[in-house]
Each structure stands twice: as C-alpha cells, then as structure tokens.
Design a protein around this motif. Structure first.
Motif, PDB file in Angstrom:
ATOM      1  N   PHE A  73      -6.893  35.524 -30.892  1.00 48.12           N
ATOM      2  CA  PHE A  73      -8.049  35.467 -31.791  1.00 48.12           C
ATOM      3  C   PHE A  73      -7.551  35.553 -33.234  1.00 48.12           C
ATOM      4  CE2 PHE A  73      -9.131  37.383 -27.770  1.00 48.12           C
ATOM      5  CZ  PHE A  73     -10.227  36.630 -27.362  1.00 48.12           C
ATOM      6  N   PRO A  74      -6.982  34.467 -33.736  1.00 46.39           N
ATOM      7  CA  PRO A  74      -6.303  34.510 -35.043  1.00 46.39           C
ATOM      8  C   PRO A  74      -7.229  34.573 -36.246  1.00 46.39           C
ATOM      9  CG  PRO A  74      -6.241  32.297 -34.140  1.00 46.39           C
ATOM     10  CD  PRO A  74      -6.823  33.165 -33.072  1.00 46.39           C
ATOM     11  N   THR A  75      -8.463  34.067 -36.125  1.00 48.69           N
ATOM     12  CA  THR A  75      -9.337  34.021 -37.297  1.00 48.69           C
ATOM     13  C   THR A  75     -10.313  35.194 -37.294  1.00 48.69           C
ATOM     14  OG1 THR A  75     -11.086  32.703 -36.255  1.00 48.69           O
ATOM     15  CG2 THR A  75      -9.220  31.506 -37.198  1.00 48.69           C
ATOM     16  N   ILE A  76     -10.836  35.514 -38.470  1.00 46.39           N
ATOM     17  CA  ILE A  76     -11.825  36.583 -38.616  1.00 46.39           C
ATOM     18  C   ILE A  76     -13.063  36.259 -37.776  1.00 46.39           C
ATOM     19  CG2 ILE A  76     -13.363  37.778 -40.217  1.00 46.39           C
ATOM     20  CD1 ILE A  76     -10.465  38.573 -40.508  1.00 46.39           C
ATOM     21  N   GLU A  77     -13.483  35.006 -37.805  1.00 45.66           N
ATOM     22  CA  GLU A  77     -14.673  34.593 -37.049  1.00 45.66           C
ATOM     23  C   GLU A  77     -14.471  34.820 -35.545  1.00 45.66           C
ATOM     24  OE1 GLU A  77     -17.472  30.616 -36.343  1.00 45.66           O
ATOM     25  OE2 GLU A  77     -15.760  30.550 -37.719  1.00 45.66           O
ATOM     26  N   GLU A  78     -13.297  34.455 -35.049  1.00 44.80           N
ATOM     27  CA  GLU A  78     -13.007  34.648 -33.620  1.00 44.80           C
ATOM     28  C   GLU A  78     -12.930  36.129 -33.269  1.00 44.80           C
ATOM     29  OE1 GLU A  78     -10.375  30.702 -32.483  1.00 44.80           O
ATOM     30  OE2 GLU A  78      -9.420  32.338 -33.565  1.00 44.80           O
ATOM     31  N   GLN A  79     -12.397  36.939 -34.164  1.00 48.83           N
ATOM     32  CA  GLN A  79     -12.301  38.377 -33.910  1.00 48.83           C
ATOM     33  C   GLN A  79     -13.691  39.020 -33.890  1.00 48.83           C
ATOM     34  OE1 GLN A  79      -9.601  39.759 -36.961  1.00 48.83           O
ATOM     35  NE2 GLN A  79      -7.926  38.471 -36.189  1.00 48.83           N
TER      36      GLN A  79
END
Length: 396
Positions: free
Chosen positions: A178-184
């Motif tokens: 989950f590399p992006t802030i949105e994915e996290q």
C-alpha cells in the motif's frame, strides 16, 4: 452512363449512416447492460454457470423464477463454488436471515413473486458476500489458511491478536503493498470493518476476513479487465457465451487459461487444418492478444484472438466453428450427465442434444426492443464505449 438522382443517393447515404449509428448504439447499450447488470458481479464463466442454473428453474413458457427457485440457485452456487474437502466452511446451507439481507442489498422488492436473471445475479453476489462474512474462515481453503497462519504466528509474539504495526508487516509478507496515502487510508477502512470486536487489534480470524476483502478488490479489477477485453474484441455477448464452451473444452482441468501448447487442442476442437505458416501466424497473434504478457490466454484475451481469427477467416474457421461449438456443448452436457461437472440443470434422463438457452441472446433481444439510438442516454453509452476502445488501443 445514367446519372443517379442526387436526392436518392443522399437518402441512401443517410439510411446507411442511420444503420451504422443504430449498430453502434446497440453495441454500446449491450456493453453497458453487460457490465451494469452482470459482469461487475461475476466473471463471464461464473455468470454462464449461474445463468444455466437459473434457466433450469424457468419453465418452457416462463422468463423468470420464483423466490424458492432463486434460493436453489444460491444454494447450488455456494456448494459449487465453496464446497469441497479442502474448504473449512462451517455450513453450505442457505441461511434465511442472510437471504433477507441479500435481498435488501440487491435492491429486490421483498414482495416480488418472481425474479429476473438480472435480479438473481445480484442476489447471488450479495448472498455470497454475506455468507462468507459470516464464516469463521471467510471461505479460504486449508492450504491458504495454513499459509496465512504461518506468517501471522511470526508476529503475534504469544498474543492472540496483533497491533497495527505488526499487521502492516504481515500484509507485506503476504504480498500486499500500500505505497500511496490513498491506498493506506483505504486499508485502514477495511481494517476497521474487519475488526469485528472493535478491540483495535486484529485476531487471526479477523485477518482471514481482511484478506478476503482484499481479494475481492482484486476480483473487481479482474472483472473490469475482462469486461474491457470483451468490449475491445467486438464479439457479441451471445457469441462469447458460445465460444466459452470451446474455451473450456480446451482448458486442462478447468484452469481458466490457455498456454501455447493448448492451442493444438483448440485447432483439434475446431478441426482446423494448419501448417507452419498458420502456426507462425497464431504465435504472433497470441503474443499480441496476451494483454498482460503473462504467457497465459484468459477468456477475455481468447475472445480477442478468436475474433481476429474470424475476421481473417483463419484456416476457414467460419465454416467449421458452428459445428465445433455445438460439439463442445454436447460434450459439456455429457460431462454433466456423468456427474463430472456440478450442475443440476442437466436432465440425467435426457438423451438427445438440446441447445441450452443463451442468456446473452435474451438480453440482446431486450436491448433491441428498448433501444433509443438518438437519446441522451444512448449518447452517453456510446461515449463510454468509445472511451474503453481508445484505452484499449493505448490512446488518451
């Protein structure tokens, strides 16, 4: 040379343009209905299975099935999809409370006496989701559970649950990134949903449900991708349904994809004559149609390949295809009769071949009746179709 009446020529051009526009509008409408009502819920092969089960409960004069019939479709699907010795399911029986909740989720009128195929597909989808959510193991097979548990045990340090930091490490070790802030942020929302006891920590059982949610996300992407490939192929859904039988006849052990060596079986099924030149052509087309470059041809890619073969009349495929599709369906029916395929819509006493209902043809007829090619809704659907085709062609 006699000059043609300019008005007559203009009228012919207008009629031809109208015919082409209507054809485009219907293709766009079928793509829209295909996704909105069906393919966003199941892959094509799964949908075909459910449709066959559905039609086994429709009498010769009917077009819909009763609630009891819909529950039997659900029951058959749960046993077919989630049964087996390797599963650790607590129960495969239909649960009335879950049925009621699934009806509501699917937006079905609780007072409805009969259900359409569209309604049943949504009902099966929501019932399956709710049934798995109620299962302790979330429907995972024994091998998956063991693999998850092995990783989970490395981070629980003698505790029954793990905290947020350990959970991130567990998910990373299980191949989830989950590399992006949105994915996290999205993951955090799933964790809150999976944390059934609201303890702020995750138990192994809750991890199983979290992994099921993440897998469903991957399935959504897979369904979107397959739908776009089917639209790109230009093949009608009716033809996709018929070619599915050929595809499955060539798939070793129903693995869901073909590799280069399997295409000899395809040529044999179609009874195509081929030599070195045809082999080289197919090898090139396979590379072109292998959209994700994984060396495997799934059903969406297969439809693109077959359409290319059809357009080029490769090895006289047009002449031989109809008989091959018929034979593939007969073989499928015989397997069902022998009990090798789990499907109750086959009458074991039936000895003569009886063509099954093509669910997509029924939808096509409905779209044709309701089509308004110059309406704003039709214009919007055409724009969506053109967007998919441009994306498939690599355009922006």
């Amino acid at each position: 040379m006699m000059m043609r009446d300019p008005e007559e020529e203009a009228a012919e051009r207008a009629a031809k343009a109208e015919m082409e526009h209507r054809k485009l509008a219907k293709r766009a409408a079928m793509a829209n209905v295909g996704w909105e009502d069906f393919l966003q819920y199941f892959l094509f092969c799964e949908l075909s299975w459910i449709a066959r089960e559905y039609y086994s409960h429709v009498d010769a004069a009917g077009t819909e099935i009763s609630k009891a019939g819909a529950n039997e479709v659900v029951s058959a699907w749960i046993r077919y999809r989630w049964g087996g010795e390797n599963r650790s399911m607590e129960g495969l029986e239909v649960v009335p409370e879950i049925c009621d909740a699934a009806f509501a989720k699917a937006g079905i009128n609780p007072n409805a006496e009969t259900l359409s195929l569209t309604a049943v597909v949504k009902y099966v989808y929501h019932y399956q989701k709710l049934h798995l959510a109620a299962e302790k193991t979330a429907g995972w097979n024994r091998a998956d559970i063991d693999a998850f548990e092995e990783v989970f045990d490395c981070y629980r340090y003698g505790q029954e649950q793990v905290k947020a930091k350990e959970l991130w490490d567990i998910l990373r070790d299980l191949g989830q990134e989950f590399p992006t802030i949105e994915e996290q942020r999205y993951l955090l929302s799933l964790v809150k949903e999976a944390d059934a006891d609201r303890s702020g920590s995750i138990s192994f059982q809750e991890l199983l449900h979290l992994m099921r949610m993440l897998q469903e996300d991957e399935k959504v992407k897979a369904r979107q991708r397959e739908n776009e490939l089917l639209v790109k192929s230009g093949m009608s859904l009716e033809d996709c349904e018929e070619w599915l039988h050929v595809f499955e006849a060539c798939c070793p052990e129903n693995q869901g994809f073909l590799i280069l060596s399997d295409f000899k079986g395809l040529f044999d099924v179609l009874e195509l004559d081929y030599g070195m030149e045809e082999s080289r052509t197919i090898a090139k087309w396979l590379k072109d149609c292998d959209e994700d470059s994984n060396g495997q041809i799934d059903f969406g890619e297969f439809c693109n390949l077959v359409q290319r073969m059809w357009d080029a009349n490769f090895a006289s495929i047009r002449v031989k295809a109809e008989e091959a599709k018929r034979k593939a369906e007969i073989a499928r029916q015989e397997e069902m009769k022998a009990g090798n395929l789990s499907h109750r819509s086959c009458n074991a006493e039936q000895r003569e071949y009886e063509p099954p209902r093509n669910w997509a043809r029924t939808i096509s007829e409905r779209v044709e009746e309701e089509l308004e090619p110059h309406s704003p809704a039709s214009d919007d659907m055409i724009k969506k179709l053109e967007k998919i085709l441009k994306q498939s062609a690599g355009e922006k």
